[in-house]
Every structure is written in C-alpha cells, then in structure tokens.
Design a protein around this motif. Structure first.
Motif, PDB file in Angstrom:
ATOM      1  N   ILE A   1       0.834  -1.206   0.000  1.00  0.00           N
ATOM      2  CA  ILE A   1       0.000   0.000   0.000  1.00  0.00           C
ATOM      3  C   ILE A   1       0.866   1.253   0.000  1.00  0.00           C
ATOM      4  N   MET A   2       1.951   1.251   0.799  1.00  0.00           N
ATOM      5  CA  MET A   2       2.848   2.401   0.804  1.00  0.00           C
ATOM      6  C   MET A   2       3.504   2.602  -0.554  1.00  0.00           C
ATOM      7  N   LEU A   3       3.880   1.500  -1.216  1.00  0.00           N
ATOM      8  CA  LEU A   3       4.452   1.608  -2.565  1.00  0.00           C
ATOM      9  C   LEU A   3       3.429   2.203  -3.534  1.00  0.00           C
ATOM     10  N   TYR A   4       2.170   1.773  -3.397  1.00  0.00           N
ATOM     11  CA  TYR A   4       1.115   2.307  -4.266  1.00  0.00           C
ATOM     12  C   TYR A   4       0.899   3.802  -4.041  1.00  0.00           C
ATOM     13  N   LEU A   5       0.850   4.229  -2.776  1.00  0.00           N
ATOM     14  CA  LEU A   5       0.625   5.641  -2.469  1.00  0.00           C
ATOM     15  C   LEU A   5       1.795   6.503  -2.962  1.00  0.00           C
ATOM     16  N   LEU A   6       3.010   6.018  -2.771  1.00  0.00           N
ATOM     17  CA  LEU A   6       4.173   6.773  -3.244  1.00  0.00           C
ATOM     18  C   LEU A   6       4.222   6.816  -4.769  1.00  0.00           C
ATOM     19  N   ALA A   7       3.867   5.708  -5.399  1.00  0.00           N
ATOM     20  CA  ALA A   7       3.828   5.698  -6.872  1.00  0.00           C
ATOM     21  C   ALA A   7       2.741   6.651  -7.379  1.00  0.00           C
ATOM     22  N   SER A   8       1.632   6.749  -6.661  1.00  0.00           N
ATOM     23  CA  SER A   8       0.565   7.680  -7.054  1.00  0.00           C
ATOM     24  C   SER A   8       1.076   9.114  -7.060  1.00  0.00           C
ATOM     25  N   ILE A   9       1.946   9.441  -6.111  1.00  0.00           N
ATOM     26  CA  ILE A   9       2.500  10.794  -6.045  1.00  0.00           C
ATOM     27  C   ILE A   9       3.512  11.016  -7.166  1.00  0.00           C
ATOM     28  N   HIS A  10       4.397  10.054  -7.378  1.00  0.00           N
ATOM     29  CA  HIS A  10       5.453  10.221  -8.378  1.00  0.00           C
ATOM     30  C   HIS A  10       4.896  10.253  -9.807  1.00  0.00           C
ATOM     31  N   PHE A  11       3.870   9.439 -10.073  1.00  0.00           N
ATOM     32  CA  PHE A  11       3.345   9.340 -11.440  1.00  0.00           C
ATOM     33  C   PHE A  11       2.013  10.077 -11.616  1.00  0.00           C
ATOM     34  N   ASN A  12       1.589  10.843 -10.577  1.00  0.00           N
ATOM     35  CA  ASN A  12       0.361  11.637 -10.660  1.00  0.00           C
ATOM     36  C   ASN A  12      -0.864  10.800 -11.023  1.00  0.00           C
ATOM     37  N   TRP A  13      -0.990   9.637 -10.405  1.00  0.00           N
ATOM     38  CA  TRP A  13      -2.155   8.799 -10.657  1.00  0.00           C
ATOM     39  C   TRP A  13      -3.382   9.444 -10.020  1.00  0.00           C
TER      40      TRP A  13
ATOM     41  N   HIS B   1      -6.457   8.627  -8.854  1.00  0.00           N
ATOM     42  CA  HIS B   1      -7.419   7.666  -8.329  1.00  0.00           C
ATOM     43  C   HIS B   1      -8.257   8.322  -7.234  1.00  0.00           C
ATOM     44  N   SER B   2      -9.194   7.574  -6.696  1.00  0.00           N
ATOM     45  CA  SER B   2     -10.084   8.111  -5.669  1.00  0.00           C
ATOM     46  C   SER B   2      -9.284   8.528  -4.433  1.00  0.00           C
ATOM     47  N   ILE B   3      -9.367   9.799  -4.088  1.00  0.00           N
ATOM     48  CA  ILE B   3      -8.625  10.302  -2.933  1.00  0.00           C
ATOM     49  C   ILE B   3      -9.200   9.731  -1.631  1.00  0.00           C
ATOM     50  N   LYS B   4     -10.501   9.494  -1.584  1.00  0.00           N
ATOM     51  CA  LYS B   4     -11.099   8.913  -0.382  1.00  0.00           C
ATOM     52  C   LYS B   4     -10.582   7.495  -0.149  1.00  0.00           C
ATOM     53  N   TRP B   5     -10.445   6.734  -1.228  1.00  0.00           N
ATOM     54  CA  TRP B   5      -9.934   5.373  -1.117  1.00  0.00           C
ATOM     55  C   TRP B   5      -8.466   5.386  -0.701  1.00  0.00           C
ATOM     56  N   GLN B   6      -7.693   6.286  -1.266  1.00  0.00           N
ATOM     57  CA  GLN B   6      -6.280   6.376  -0.910  1.00  0.00           C
ATOM     58  C   GLN B   6      -6.097   6.760   0.557  1.00  0.00           C
ATOM     59  N   MET B   7      -6.871   7.724   1.046  1.00  0.00           N
ATOM     60  CA  MET B   7      -6.761   8.135   2.439  1.00  0.00           C
ATOM     61  C   MET B   7      -7.254   7.030   3.379  1.00  0.00           C
ATOM     62  N   ARG B   8      -8.259   6.281   2.941  1.00  0.00           N
ATOM     63  CA  ARG B   8      -8.739   5.180   3.770  1.00  0.00           C
ATOM     64  C   ARG B   8      -7.654   4.112   3.909  1.00  0.00           C
ATOM     65  N   LEU B   9      -6.965   3.815   2.808  1.00  0.00           N
ATOM     66  CA  LEU B   9      -5.865   2.850   2.857  1.00  0.00           C
ATOM     67  C   LEU B   9      -4.754   3.332   3.785  1.00  0.00           C
ATOM     68  N   PHE B  10      -4.437   4.618   3.698  1.00  0.00           N
ATOM     69  CA  PHE B  10      -3.363   5.170   4.538  1.00  0.00           C
ATOM     70  C   PHE B  10      -3.720   5.086   6.014  1.00  0.00           C
TER      71      PHE B  10
END
Length: 422
Positions: free
Chosen positions: A330-342, A344-353
């Motif tokens: 999950i941390m790799l996914y969140l960091l990749a989302s920042i680096h590659f500007n993905w 995706h649903s911000i609510k889902w990302q914050m829930r995962l975090f």
C-alpha cells in the motif's frame, strides 16, 4: 459527534488541516463535540477529552501497577514436574542474555520503555501545569512516544503464547495477569482521553489562533501550518540559519516534497528488504531432546492450523504476514501515485493510509510471542526454545515501515486531487 460549521454560525477561528492542507472555519465547540475537516474528515479540534489532572491520575495508577505487570509472573508452565514462571521482563532479559540483544531491545522499547516514559511524561506535564512552566520539548516528545506504546498488542501475545505452549505443558494464569490487563485497559483509556497536540493550547495560550479578521489577507499570504503542534499562523519565526520555524514549538517548517518523499522512501525500502530474510529464515527453534525444529513465519501459522487453533492461526497470519506485506504494498502504491500523478479516488487512498497507520503496530505481535516463549521454555529442559535469525529482520522491518508511515505526507496526494478538480 462531528461538528460541521454552517455559514450562519459564529466562526471562532480558522485552522489549516494537516492531512489535506485545506482551510477550515471552526465555530465554538460545546463539551463532547469535535470539529472535522469537511474534505478529509481529519479531526481538527475536540472538546471530548479529560483534564490533564485526571489524565495524570490515570498515568500514576498505571505506574503503580507497572512493577506487578512487568516484573512478576503472568503465566506459569509445568514442564515435566518443573514449574517455570513467565514475565515480560524475564522474557526480555533471557532474550538479551542468550545472544539476541538487538531483538530484546526492540521488545524492551515498545513493551517497557515507551509505556513508562509516556506515563511519566503525562505526570511531568501536570507538574509543569501546576508550576506554570512551558514544557515545549516534552510536548513534542509525548507525541512521538504514543505510537510506540504497545501494551494492547502484548496482551494478545500472551494469549497466543498460551495456545502455543499448552500442548507441551500445563499452564496456569497467575494473579499478576490481572495487573497487566488492568494496566492495558488504563493505558487504552489514557490514549482515548488525552490529546497531546491539543495540550499546546493549554500551555501556550499567548499564541493566538488565526481569526476571521485576518481572512482577507489569506489570499495574499496563505497561513503556515506546523505539523509538530498543529498550529496555524501567518508569520513564522526564523532560526540562526534563517530558516522558518514555528513560533510556538520552534520546529522547522516548509519541508520540501522531495525531502518528505526521501524520508518515506528510505525506511520503506529498507523495511521491504528486511522482509525477505524475515520470511525465509527461521524465526524460532524448538528443541525436543536436543533435536532442533525451525519455524518460519508461515510454518508457525500452519502449526496452529494443525493444532485446530484456527482463530489463533488467523491472528498470527494477519499480524505476521498479511499486515507487513500489505502495508509495504500500500505504501508503494501511495508513493507511486504521487510520483506518477495517478488520479485515483482520494477517499480510497486516504482510507488505505489510515488503515495501515492503525494496524502496522500489530506486527510486533510475533516478537512479543517470542519474548514470552523465551521466558516460559528455558534452556536446560527436555523442551527448549530459542529465537531464530529472522526475528531481528522482522522486528527491524516493523520499525522501519512504521517510521515510513509516520513520515508520509498525505498532503502530496491531495495536491494531485486539487489539480484534477480544477
């Protein structure tokens, strides 16, 4: 209950959200209410907390119970006519003296040092309140100590250890276990009723909150926000190196996105590397008539399944395998989302975090079980127990991934969302 601010209500002050960087107008709260950010639902302010005096009494009660909970036996095992007592301190001491000092230090830090230090800090804060002192460094330290107090995890570890030993010995729960359970309950209550960051307003009332009168200037000069003490303000101070610092806690401000990501990537990658030997090497050895049997993380789960303890197997699998691996992914996914500007649903990302931030500490369960087993099954008996090389790597992985989660700046995800919304 959540307190959402309506336009008709009188706005008391303006605060910046530490999770999404949004500006929120907060009205005066009544007892039992709290204010949430309407974007990310992060709690900004609460009136649902106890006074520092009451929290100090709880902390003092915990310290009184600590010697009985830590030093005295919680379990007793009858191994072929020999009674062995198991205590938290005994497990840490045997682990340290039998060749595993670093692993023992990890258990000592989270099961003994952090709980005692946290309670002492609360009591000292009460003393500073009575003497009208300004405990700036102590308020910062108590916020860092809180995630490392793991009495609740150790309580579950005692139950797992009991299931693990019951086929080899007759177990008896000692009366001092009541002191440990009471300590764990009081510690949980203290965590629920004290908010270290809100104590800043009690000790430093001279630093006024941002009011609506300054609102017209915010578009020209956006307010600063300090993550260390949750303070929103217009003008920062400068240290002797001309760097901006918080006027209240003197922490450095304006940490760049590059530095923030580096401070997250470094411990995360190190923790992922540690996961490989943690899962490949044996984490423990059981000696039957001097014949060693090594158990890896997954084989320990299989052993519990073979014993018919399906619930215990599920708990161990979740804490030892599923949570660490899922947290890393999950941390790799969140960091990749920042680096590659993905986008995706911000609510889902914050829930995962928030999920990984909450469950990450439960991975320490395995180390606590090892410490209890070291205390219960000692060398020199027909049945012996020893820590394996994977224990160090597993503990290091848990510590490093927790640090990575704490350093992660969720505002970087919201910046992508804000650009998408425009």
């Amino acid at each position: 209950m959540a307190k959402y601010i309506q336009p008709s209500e009188k706005v008391q002050h303006i605060a910046r959200c530490g999770e999404c960087d949004g500006l929120v107008a907060i009205s005066e709260l009544s007892k039992g209410q709290h204010a949430e950010c309407p974007r990310c639902h992060n709690r900004l302010q609460s009136k649902d907390r106890w006074s520092l005096r009451r929290c100090a009494i709880i902390a003092l009660s915990i310290l009184i119970l600590m010697p009985f909970a830590l030093k005295y036996p919680l379990l007793s095992a009858d191994l072929i006519g020999v009674t062995v007592d198991a205590s938290i301190w005994g497990g840490v001491w045997k682990m340290a003296t039998e060749g595993y000092p670093v692993t023992a230090f990890m258990v000592f830090l989270t099961a003994i040092f952090a709980p005692i230090s946290f309670c002492l800090s609360v009591i000292i804060l009460r003393g500073c309140q009575i003497l009208k002192r300004k405990p700036r460094n102590l308020l910062i330290a108590i916020d860092y100590l809180k995630p490392w107090v793991m009495f609740d995890v150790y309580l579950v570890a005692i139950g797992v250890s009991a299931f693990k030993v019951r086929d080899y010995a007759t177990l008896v729960f000692d009366i001092y276990l009541i002191a440990f359970i009471a300590t764990a309950i009081l510690m949980t209550l203290l965590f629920a009723k004290i908010n270290p960051r809100e104590l800043w307003n009690d000790f430093y009332p001279q630093y006024v909150q941002l009011t609506p009168e300054n609102a017209e200037k915010l578009s020209e000069n956006p307010p600063h926000f300090c993550h260390s003490c949750d303070y929103t303000f217009v003008r920062p101070l400068q240290d002797n190196k001309s760097r901006n610092i918080c006027p209240r806690c003197h922490s450095l401000l304006n940490r760049s996105a590059t530095i923030s990501l580096q401070q997250t990537w470094a411990p995360l990658l190190a923790g992922i590397i540690m996961l490989f030997p943690a899962n490949l090497y044996p984490i423990s050895y059981t000696f039957m008539n001097n014949i060693p049997t090594g158990d890896t993380l997954i084989s320990g789960v299989i052993t519990f399944i073979g014993m018919g303890s399906y619930f215990v197997a599920f708990v161990v699998f979740a804490a030892s395998i599923f949570v660490p691996i899922s947290k890393a992914l999950i941390m790799l996914y969140l960091l990749a989302s920042i680096h590659f500007n993905w986008r995706h649903s911000i609510k889902w990302q914050m829930r995962l975090f928030h999920i990984i931030h909450f469950v990450g500490r439960w991975s320490m369960l395995d180390l606590f079980v090892l410490a209890m087993m070291m205390s219960l099954v000692t060398r020199g008996q027909i049945i012996n127990f020893s820590v394996g090389p994977a224990a160090f790597y597993f503990g290091a992985s848990v510590f490093l991934t927790m640090i990575a989660t704490m350093n992660f700046d969720s505002r970087l995800l919201w910046k992508i969302y804000d650009r998408q919304a425009k």
